[in-house]
Design a protein around this motif. Structure first.
Motif, mmCIF file in Angstrom:
data_model
loop_
_atom_site.group_PDB
_atom_site.id
_atom_site.type_symbol
_atom_site.label_atom_id
_atom_site.label_comp_id
_atom_site.label_asym_id
_atom_site.label_seq_id
_atom_site.Cartn_x
_atom_site.Cartn_y
_atom_site.Cartn_z
ATOM 1 N N GLU A 146 40.174 20.709 20.871
ATOM 2 C CA GLU A 146 40.521 21.300 19.579
ATOM 3 C C GLU A 146 42.031 21.406 19.481
ATOM 4 O O GLU A 146 42.702 21.650 20.477
ATOM 5 N N ALA A 177 45.368 22.876 19.387
ATOM 6 C CA ALA A 177 45.861 24.198 19.741
ATOM 7 C C ALA A 177 46.613 24.775 18.554
ATOM 8 O O ALA A 177 47.547 24.185 18.047
ATOM 9 N N SER A 178 46.141 25.899 18.112
ATOM 10 C CA SER A 178 46.805 26.474 16.945
ATOM 11 C C SER A 178 48.092 27.138 17.386
ATOM 12 O O SER A 178 48.181 27.719 18.451
ATOM 13 N N ILE A 198 51.048 29.855 16.823
ATOM 14 C CA ILE A 198 51.096 31.192 16.250
ATOM 15 C C ILE A 198 52.251 31.283 15.290
ATOM 16 O O ILE A 198 52.134 31.768 14.196
ATOM 17 N N ARG A 207 56.650 32.569 21.538
ATOM 18 C CA ARG A 207 56.408 32.767 20.111
ATOM 19 C C ARG A 207 55.021 33.281 19.795
ATOM 20 O O ARG A 207 54.365 32.822 18.881
ATOM 21 N N ILE A 208 54.527 34.205 20.567
ATOM 22 C CA ILE A 208 53.249 34.808 20.203
ATOM 23 C C ILE A 208 53.490 35.795 19.076
ATOM 24 O O ILE A 208 52.609 36.064 18.267
ATOM 25 N N GLY A 243 46.811 26.657 25.336
ATOM 26 C CA GLY A 243 46.698 26.515 23.879
ATOM 27 C C GLY A 243 45.752 27.583 23.360
ATOM 28 O O GLY A 243 44.848 28.024 24.071
ATOM 29 N N ILE A 244 45.958 27.971 22.117
ATOM 30 C CA ILE A 244 45.110 29.024 21.573
ATOM 31 C C ILE A 244 43.868 28.393 20.961
ATOM 32 O O ILE A 244 43.949 27.566 20.056
#
Lengths: 582, 812
Positions: free
Chosen positions: A8, A10-11, A13, B320-321, B355-356
């Motif tokens: 997926e 990676a979003s 932020i 950069r969170i 990665g988020i």
């Protein structure tokens, strides 16, 4: 365990934001349609210094489609090919005329050229040698038009201020027919593209008559009334419709339907002087096709493109002079427009050379040799490793877009590294004042602007002061820059005293502020003159915000006064308009 | 009654054993989220106060991985044992003292039924002794105690330690140690193997010169890491060699040798060496070792997750969170972990690449600005029809939060700026307004000046596409009222008009021109232009409102109310005078009443009758928010109580919600609420699609009243229902059941190679079936054509495992 699920994305932020200048309000205009793109793609060349009004323009029907222009007592031939090279001198000129040339016409093979002048004489020239081959004299008054029938090489049609339309046999220099019927000057005519015997003429008696040379009693077969003196008339390519220009309108008539008016286009503001058939390339579902348009030019300086299929004006172009004549080349690559002050605006668009001639070749049976066989790519070839790279996606393909690369300007990069002073200096040296203001705003947001100012060395301070002296009084930025100017002078007063160069900048700054003050004073005076104060206050604010940037440099306060008092007259109505802008 | 908007980050979350669920403490409940979808599956309800710890029982053998048991501790003084797959409360232990933190180190030491002897399970709890207040000083009331979970009681009078503040217990992954920080000291206890109650636990103390904020234990070695307030990370290696080894009777001379050389270790502390890393600029909040012990994760206020290679000290970053980090939790699945941020978001990270994957997004906390800018609203706008609230957040965004679903929907970046936690505030989003249908938004922001230079007010108009709810910017207006600030922005009921009033003495009516561009999809292009400007005696305009039919625009000029025709810009009437400037104006539904609230020294709530143009009635009340429904004749007002009455009549409640009928000065209903300062009120329409799901005693309410308090927690209730105030939300549970089912059922073939397309699994009728697979995986595991069957080695383990699971299930 092996990874099964597809990766997926990676979003992220937080995003990267560029330092951009403030948006400007832009005029509300429709986006460019493909058609207006097409018409704008004609690269315009100006042919200046032809002596007087361009009375007639004509394209040779055969490649390379030379065009002839009639102006004053001469006819010049231009090559569109040399135009694209920027050469604006005529390839040849015929000047054996005793009076002003009124009209010219090419024969359908492009070898002969007929020209009429106001003395009543019609001459036929060989295009190559420019020698007059035939002289046709019968008209007693100025001749206004001469035309070769589209499908006939032997005859010629002419008409003029004696209200008679004459049909000539060119070879024998003899008159075949005198067609009477018009009650006023005959100004224009066109020959049917489908029949050698049919033609229309338009006259200042508001009528357009259709003639057939086969009719014996020399009467017109059909007559329509345009309602205004007719300036130009053309057959549309089908041969069944004609378009007439007169007054501010262009009208389309159905001849087969017995002279019924189909549509009246009234988008010109002044007299329409000339019309011509243009063609536009249309893409429908991938297939290219050509569609016909009417190009009309008028004394209002506009060229309008009219789609008579949809009865819509599809494009409109402004020229800086009254326009007299227009013509469009048969290969669809050149359009020329003549003005009343002796300038020709020739537009030429890029494209494959000799599109038309290639097609002719095919018709004649010269099939082009089939493409050389594609070599099979092998890993020994260099190109093997580049195969497929320039492949275009087909319709069904799913496109995976590469992420757009963000372009960072130098000041962006420096700001990212927190090198604030360097960013300010770099953007100051770039001379884009919007960017400078944007960077300053960003520095204010980081509370670092004053720190930067105090760290500038004397050269960089000079740069800043130059910028401030030029822009501090600009209403758009003054709220920020005025405050900054004050601070800069306060903070760096010692440095400025010690340096002569900086003192010069300060002097400039003083001067521009004085000028601004003067403008403000004069505006104040007008305000006192005004009747309703409240509306005027708003008005001037609007004026200050919108008009001043452009006016400031060029206009003296006196000029401003007049422009302001102009707006005064409009009163409350215009106030709304101004308010809308900010 | 629906509650929501609770903090997800009050205490560290916990992963379930299969790493498919995340247990998050949300005030009185524990919410179970799916890590795949990020949606709420279920919640454990039972605690009556804030839940402070949640601990998932680790599997004693691989087959028990599917077991879903957890222990929770709460400030209400109970420890509860749950099966969170059901969810079902299994056991409650009441120790009658608020528990701030709980650690259970020795799950592994409790073999389930080994040689018949059942050992007790012990937990260590950090509690506050509330009973003996007289004889003890306040300082020593926070204690660390041991609790026998099997026998449901605290272990005697055994007090392991006393601290000044409630401290968080940190248990080592190996279960051998646990520790707390105590100012500049660090206390570590060793857990003894034998689970006897009285066994004395040994303690060592490590010292540092700065206040320690967080500690972490190495999973395998004797290494402890601690972060301090200055941003340093200290790692002690081989701690407790002396004290803990001595009990095992290791030769003494070895100890003496060690004592010679202890680099970096302070005083006489019991550790081999101590090293310091310094990268963080502010205090370290997050410290965690990776499960294999080769990396250390740290994070803090600056919102950057730092990965340290333990041996070399090399760093990697996840920058950069955008918000201070609070907790980092590793899951049993090595590719998944989570970080909790201070802005109420839990990000699920895909591990080696960081990665988020998903974000569990709670409502963002309100941001507090210094009182430098006048006319700062509370930055909350409601979309009445969709039940969505838009709140202003710290990172210059507007967060859209669904009240019914209790989760964040989207976020719109209002200003083009990155937010770094700890930065000075330079841009403030002052107000946000939504049109009634929720498709248009208007925001205003102000860029603060630096010593009088700069400063820019900006009004922005946004529109949402017809299908997706993503807002895009349509118009920016710089300095709409010259340099004056905007006091209010309101939408016309039709949505194509906006009024913005400013302190600079004028208001502007903006009109929307929208043309439809017809390219591949229909796209509407909105642009806003100023339609008219009005001012009244140069007075600052402090509030504005449109009437329900849009024919009247009321603008408050400080203490006066001016009524205008918005279309023709004609002043219709001027209404009387209040004592202090009006800050809030609102028309009451379709009735001809106007509510005005003014604040200051003489706060006032006044209701004006539009037909008589006079005051109907008024109260001297400090109004925080006013809400009126579109088609109702009543309105609700959130009133801040004066300081004097707060203590006497309302216990801890600082506000009341009054529901008025506009014509009647006697409120019909009164509710008292907490944290009313900065709160907001709104009537939310229940749209017909969800009517059957949200029902009260079988009948659906037409409108619900939403109250959001100062911490952005909210409650939705039916203001007209007197007897039954419980709004059951069957819709949410249905969704959760579906979700839950979808995950629990993936075993065998599906867990290795994903779901087969034609694989039709029968759903059980009852939604609450235990998580054990209701179908038999060994029947389907080998089905499918031979060429795409996974290798036998892979299938075999999955197959055998599934058999094992079945047996344990049977044994239960």
């Amino acid at each position: 365990m092996a990874e099964i699920r597809a990766e997926e994305p990676a979003s992220t932020i937080s995003k990267t934001f560029l330092i951009k200048p403030k948006l400007k309000s832009k005029p509300r205009s429709l986006p460019q349609t493909p058609e207006s793109k097409y018409w704008s793609s004609f690269k315009s060349t100006k042919i200046p210094n032809l002596v007087s009004s361009i009375s007639s323009l004509s394209f040779s029907p055969s490649p390379p489609h030379l065009f002839a222009t009639a102006y004053s007592t001469s006819v010049s031939l231009f090559s569109p090919l040399s135009l694209s090279d920027g050469d604006v001198s005529p390839s040849s000129t015929i000047s054996s005329f005793s009076d002003v040339v009124s009209s010219i016409a090419f024969r359908n093979d492009g070898l002969l050229l007929a020209a009429s002048d106001l003395s009543g004489l019609i001459q036929v020239f060989d295009v190559k040698t420019r020698t007059p081959l035939r002289r046709l004299r019968s008209h007693t008054r100025p001749v206004r038009f001469v035309k070769y029938p589209v499908l006939d090489k032997l005859h010629l049609l002419s008409g003029g201020d004696d209200a008679v339309v004459k049909f000539w046999d060119v070879a024998g220099e003899s008159l075949v027919l005198d067609l009477m019927g018009h009650k006023d000057y005959v100004r224009c005519s066109d020959c049917s593209p489908v029949s050698p015997d049919l033609f229309v003429t338009g006259s200042y008696d508001h009528t357009v008559k259709v003639w057939d040379v086969r009719v014996e009693n020399s009467r017109s077969v059909l007559e329509v009334n345009h309602g205004k003196p007719v300036e130009d008339v053309i057959y549309l390519p089908s041969g069944g419709l004609i378009a007439t220009a007169g007054g501010n309108s262009v009208k389309i008539w159905d001849l087969i339907g017995g002279g019924r008016m189909v549509y009246s286009m009234e988008s010109h503001n002044k007299t329409v002087t000339s019309i011509s058939v243009g063609r536009v390339r249309k893409e429908n579902d991938g297939a290219e096709s050509m569609e016909d348009r009417i190009l009309s030019v008028g004394l209002d300086g506009y060229m309008k493109v009219f789609d008579f299929g949809n009865m819509k004006v599809t494009h409109s172009m402004r020229f800086p002079a009254p326009l007299m004549s227009v013509s469009f080349s048969p290969d669809c690559r050149t359009r020329v427009i003549g003005t009343s002050n002796g300038i020709i605006f020739a537009g030429r668009r890029k494209g494959k050379e000799n599109v038309e001639s290639g097609r002719v070749g095919n018709v004649l049976g010269f099939e082009s040799i089939s493409e050389p066989e594609r070599r099979v790519l092998r890993p020994t070839y260099f190109r093997y490793f580049h195969r497929g790279q320039s492949e275009k996606p087909t319709e069904g393909d799913y496109l995976v877009m590469r992420n757009k690369k963000i372009k960072l300007a130098e000041h962006d990069k420096l700001l990212k590294k927190f090198r604030h002073k360097d960013a300010l200096v770099s953007v100051l040296s770039r001379k884009n004042r919007e960017n400078v203001v944007a960077v300053m705003e960003e520095l204010v947001a980081r509370k670092k602007l004053l720190k930067c100012v105090s760290n500038l060395d004397s050269d960089e301070l000079g740069l800043l002061l130059t910028f401030l002296s030029k822009n501090a009084t600009m209403p758009r930025y003054s709220s920020l820059l005025m405050g900054l100017t004050k601070k800069v002078i306060e903070m760096r007063v010692e440095d400025i005293r010690n340096s002569d160069a900086l003192k010069g900048h300060i002097r400039n700054l003083k001067r521009s502020i004085e000028e601004e003050l003067r403008i403000q004073h004069s505006l104040q005076e007008i305000q006192d003159l005004g009747t309703s104060r409240a509306s005027l206050v708003n008005l001037f604010r609007g004026l200050g915000n919108i008009h001043l940037p452009s006016l400031q440099t060029s206009l003296t306060p006196a000029a401003l006064l007049t422009s302001a008092s102009l707006i005064l007259m409009f009163g409350n109505k215009s106030r709304m308009v101004f308010v809308n802008f900010f | 009654m629906m509650r929501g908007g609770r903090s997800l980050v009050s205490s560290p979350p916990a992963f379930s054993n299969d790493a498919k669920k995340l247990l998050v403490c949300t005030s009185n409940t524990v919410s179970v989220f799916s890590t795949v979808t990020g949606l709420l599956i279920t919640s454990l309800e039972g605690h009556t106060a804030l839940v402070t710890s949640v601990i998932v029982v680790p599997p004693s053998n691989p087959a028990a991985k599917v077991l879903c048991y957890c222990w929770t501790a709460s400030l209400d003084g109970t420890i509860r044992y749950w099966d969170f797959s059901l969810p079902e409360l299994m056991k409650t232990i009441d120790i009658r003292m608020p528990i701030f933190s709980m650690g259970i180190p020795s799950f592994l030491d409790v073999p389930a039924e080994e040689n018949g002897k059942h050992q007790d399970l012990f937990a260590y709890v950090s509690i506050e002794d509330t009973k003996e207040t007289q004889e003890r000083t306040k300082a020593s009331r926070r204690q660390i105690r041991k609790c026998n979970l099997s026998k449901s009681r605290l272990v005697g009078r055994l007090i392991l330690g006393e601290t000044r503040k409630p401290e968080v217990l940190t248990v080592s992954p190996s279960g051998k140690f646990f520790g707390i920080r105590n100012k500049c000291k660090l206390h570590i206890w060793k857990v003894l193997d034998q689970g006897s109650e009285r066994a004395a636990v040994r303690k060592i103390t490590l010292h540092h010169t700065k206040k320690i904020t967080v500690i972490a234990f190495h999973p395998t070695q004797r290494i402890i890491a601690a972060g301090d307030v200055t941003g340093r990370i200290l790692t002690w290696r081989g701690f407790g060699n002396r004290a803990f080894a001595a009990s095992n009777g290791v030769a003494d001379q070895k100890l003496i040798n060690v004592q010679e050389d202890k680099p970096g270790v302070r005083d006489n502390d019991d550790a081999d060496s101590c090293s310091t890393w310094h990268w963080h600029s502010a205090e370290v909040n997050v410290l965690s070792f990776s499960s294999d012990g080769s990396y250390l994760y740290s994070g803090g206020k600056e919102g950057v997750l730092v990965v340290w290679q333990l041996d070399t000290g090399k760093k990697k970053f996840l920058p950069r969170i955008g918000s201070p980090l609070l907790y980092f939790i590793d899951s049993p699945d090595p590719t998944l972990s989570s970080i909790s941020c201070a802005d109420n978001q839990i990000h699920l990270l895909k591990m080696p690449s960081m990665g988020i994957l998903k974000t569990i997004s709670g409502i963002k906390a309100p941001c507090f600005y210094p009182d430098i800018y006048e006319g700062l609203g509370n930055g909350i706008a409601f979309d009445q029809t969709a039940g969505i609230v838009a709140v202003r957040t710290e990172n210059y965004c507007i967060q859209f939060y669904s009240l019914f679903d209790d989760r964040g929907v989207s976020e719109v970046q209002v200003c083009e700026r990155n937010h770094q936690p700890g930065d000075d505030v330079t841009v403030i989003v002052t107000s946000v307004a939504l049109s009634i249908d929720g498709s248009l938004m208007s925001t205003s922001e102000v860029k603060l000046a630096e010593e009088g230079i700069g400063g820019l007010v900006c009004l922005k108009f946004w529109d949402a596409g017809s299908q997706n709810k993503e807002f895009s910017l349509s118009t920016i207006v710089y300095e709409p009222h010259r340099d004056a600030g905007i006091s209010a922005v309101k939408f016309h009921p039709s949505g194509n008009m906006v009024v913005s009033s400013s302190f600079g003495g004028d208001f502007k009516v903006w009109k929307c021109n929208h043309d439809v561009i017809q390219n591949d999809q229909m796209r509407q292009n909105f642009s806003w232009t100023c339609h008219s400007v009005g001012s009244y005696k140069k007075k600052p305009m402090t509030a504005a409102a449109f009437s329900a039919d849009g024919s009247v625009l009321a603008v408050a000029a400080e203490t006066l109310i001016t009524l205008w025709n918005p279309y023709k810009n004609v002043l219709l009437a001027v209404l009387g005078e209040t004592l202090t400037p009006i800050v809030n104006l609102s028309f009451v539904g379709k009735s001809d009443n106007l509510v005005a609230a003014s604040c200051g020294s003489n706060p006032q709530l006044s209701v004006w009758n539009m037909s008589k143009l006079s005051v109907s009635w008024s109260y001297k009340l400090h109004i925080e928010a006013v809400a009126s429904a579109v088609d109702l004749s009543s309105f609700a007002a959130l009133v801040l109580l004066p300081e004097s009455s707060k203590k006497t009549t309302f216990k801890g409640m600082d506000g009341v919600i009054l529901l008025f009928n506009a014509t009647d000065p006697v409120p019909t209903v009164i509710w008292s609420v907490r944290k009313a300062k900065g709160g907001a009120l709104c009537f939310v329409q229940v749209n017909p699609s969800s009517v059957e799901e949200i029902s009260i005693d079988g009948k659906a309410p037409e409108v619900l009243l939403a109250y959001m308090n100062g911490d952005h927690e909210y409650v939705l209730f039916d203001p007209y229902c007197k007897d039954a105030r419980e709004v059951s939300v069957s819709q949410k549970e249905g969704l959760a059941a579906h979700d839950h089912k979808g995950q629990a059922g993936q075993y065998g073939y599906a867990s290795i190679y994903g779901e087969l397309p034609e694989f039709d699994r029968k759903r059980p009728e009852a939604p609450w079936v235990p998580s054990f697979p209701s179908d038999r995986p060994w029947e389907t595991i080998f089905s499918g054509s031979s060429h795409n069957l996974p290798p036998l080695t892979k299938l075999c383990s999955a197959f055998l495992e599934s058999l094992l699971e079945k047996r344990t299930a049977a044994a239960e």
